[in-house]
Scaffold this motif. Structure first.
Motif, PDB file in Angstrom:
ATOM      1  N   ALA A   1       0.829  -1.205   0.000  1.00  0.00           N
ATOM      2  CA  ALA A   1       0.000   0.000   0.000  1.00  0.00           C
ATOM      3  C   ALA A   1       0.862   1.254   0.000  1.00  0.00           C
ATOM      4  O   ALA A   1       1.850   1.358   0.750  1.00  0.00           O
ATOM      5  N   LEU A   2       0.475   2.195  -0.826  1.00  0.00           N
ATOM      6  CA  LEU A   2       1.154   3.482  -0.931  1.00  0.00           C
ATOM      7  C   LEU A   2       0.192   4.563  -0.466  1.00  0.00           C
ATOM      8  O   LEU A   2      -0.976   4.576  -0.881  1.00  0.00           O
ATOM      9  N   ARG A   3       0.666   5.448   0.401  1.00  0.00           N
ATOM     10  CA  ARG A   3      -0.180   6.536   0.890  1.00  0.00           C
ATOM     11  C   ARG A   3       0.625   7.833   0.903  1.00  0.00           C
ATOM     12  O   ARG A   3       1.829   7.826   1.172  1.00  0.00           O
ATOM     13  N   ALA A   4      -0.059   8.911   0.631  1.00  0.00           N
ATOM     14  CA  ALA A   4       0.599  10.216   0.570  1.00  0.00           C
ATOM     15  C   ALA A   4       1.278  10.553   1.887  1.00  0.00           C
ATOM     16  O   ALA A   4       0.718  10.346   2.972  1.00  0.00           O
ATOM     17  N   TYR A   5       2.481  11.067   1.776  1.00  0.00           N
ATOM     18  CA  TYR A   5       3.244  11.575   2.914  1.00  0.00           C
ATOM     19  C   TYR A   5       3.580  10.519   3.965  1.00  0.00           C
ATOM     20  O   TYR A   5       3.874  10.849   5.098  1.00  0.00           O
ATOM     21  N   GLU A   6       3.545   9.234   3.565  1.00  0.00           N
ATOM     22  CA  GLU A   6       4.037   8.164   4.424  1.00  0.00           C
ATOM     23  C   GLU A   6       5.284   7.586   3.754  1.00  0.00           C
ATOM     24  O   GLU A   6       5.182   6.726   2.875  1.00  0.00           O
ATOM     25  N   PRO A   7       6.477   8.075   4.131  1.00  0.00           N
ATOM     26  CA  PRO A   7       7.704   7.659   3.438  1.00  0.00           C
ATOM     27  C   PRO A   7       7.926   6.150   3.532  1.00  0.00           C
ATOM     28  O   PRO A   7       7.594   5.509   4.533  1.00  0.00           O
ATOM     29  N   ILE A   8       8.488   5.589   2.481  1.00  0.00           N
ATOM     30  CA  ILE A   8       8.801   4.166   2.402  1.00  0.00           C
ATOM     31  C   ILE A   8      10.308   4.025   2.266  1.00  0.00           C
ATOM     32  O   ILE A   8      10.927   4.670   1.419  1.00  0.00           O
TER      33      ILE A   8
END
Length: 254
Positions: free
Chosen positions: A99-106
């Motif tokens: 899952a990719l979410r805005a402003y949650e760095p990976i």
């Protein structure tokens, strides 16, 4: 630490951008075939074994058409927002999604990838900044208009892939039907040369060393025209036109 970057292809026929360090790398979008991605990286002296993940900006085919084969062959996780995943139908292909979410760095090794929302005619479109060793690389394409999110991240980048999709006069005089012209310039389409230049002039940080003019229209733009438009405003920034037919050289951003 330096980051190494190249555009493997940029345009409506396919988009794929490589950002990495000595140990690991990521692909932003994978819109060209697995074989073509392999061939272009091989010519550049890059190894797909270093690629650890694919990040998806949105579901349009020129950004995702190579994902299935690449992800399966190299066992790569694909970072994608839930809405984009549903719209793309990639979830039916049976490989690993995250899952990719805005402003949650990976974190991918020593790389940090941050997604942020943008205006485009897609389900849940995002752009990216890839960071490592104090260096920030931005991918700013498929943007209908310059918003606060784009400005904030562009002003932090040492290098950027910046959309310069169309020349306003060429689009107006061109053969596209009116509805398509409106889609392109209507706020959820693409950035014009003039919009891209305005962003560059107003918000380019003094330390930006490279700008790649990207996602250039085959019918409504001209590389020489765009290059000439930017040239008086570059100062110490090197300009590269990202091709829709071939890879760029690899550039070292320190």
């Amino acid at each position: 630490m330096s980051l190494f970057i190249t555009s493997l292809n940029s345009g409506s026929n396919g988009n794929c951008y490589y950002v990495g360090n000595e140990q690991e790398a990521v692909l932003i979008d994978a819109g060209i075939s697995c074989r073509e991605t392999e061939n272009r990286m091989r010519r550049l002296g890059l190894s797909l074994q270093n690629v650890k993940a694919i990040f998806v900006s949105h579901e349009h085919s020129d950004h995702i058409s190579g994902i299935t084969q690449l992800a399966r062959k190299y066992k790569l996780p694909v970072f994608i927002t839930p809405q984009t995943l549903r719209k793309s139908r990639l979830e039916e292909r049976g490989f690993l999604f995250r899952a990719l979410r805005a402003y949650e760095p990976i974190e991918v090794g020593d790389l940090r990838i941050t997604a942020f929302p943008k205006y485009h005619d897609a389900a849940d479109p995002h752009s990216f900044v890839v960071s490592g060793g104090g260096v920030n690389i931005g991918v700013f394409t498929d943007i209908g208009e310059v918003c606060e999110h784009v400005i904030r991240h562009f002003s932090q980048c040492h290098a950027a892939f910046l959309e310069a999709n169309y020349d306003e006069d060429m689009l107006e005089r061109g053969r596209y039907p009116y509805f398509l012209k409106q889609r392109i310039r209507g706020g959820k389409g693409h950035l014009s040369n003039q919009q891209a230049l305005a962003l560059f002039q107003t918000h380019k940080p003094s330390f930006m060393s490279h700008v790649f003019l990207s996602h250039m229209s085959k019918d409504n733009n001209c590389p020489d025209l765009t290059r000439d438009l930017f040239k008086p405003h570059l100062a110490d920034t090197q300009l590269i036109v990202a091709s829709r037919f071939a890879e760029t050289p690899v550039y070292t951003i320190a």
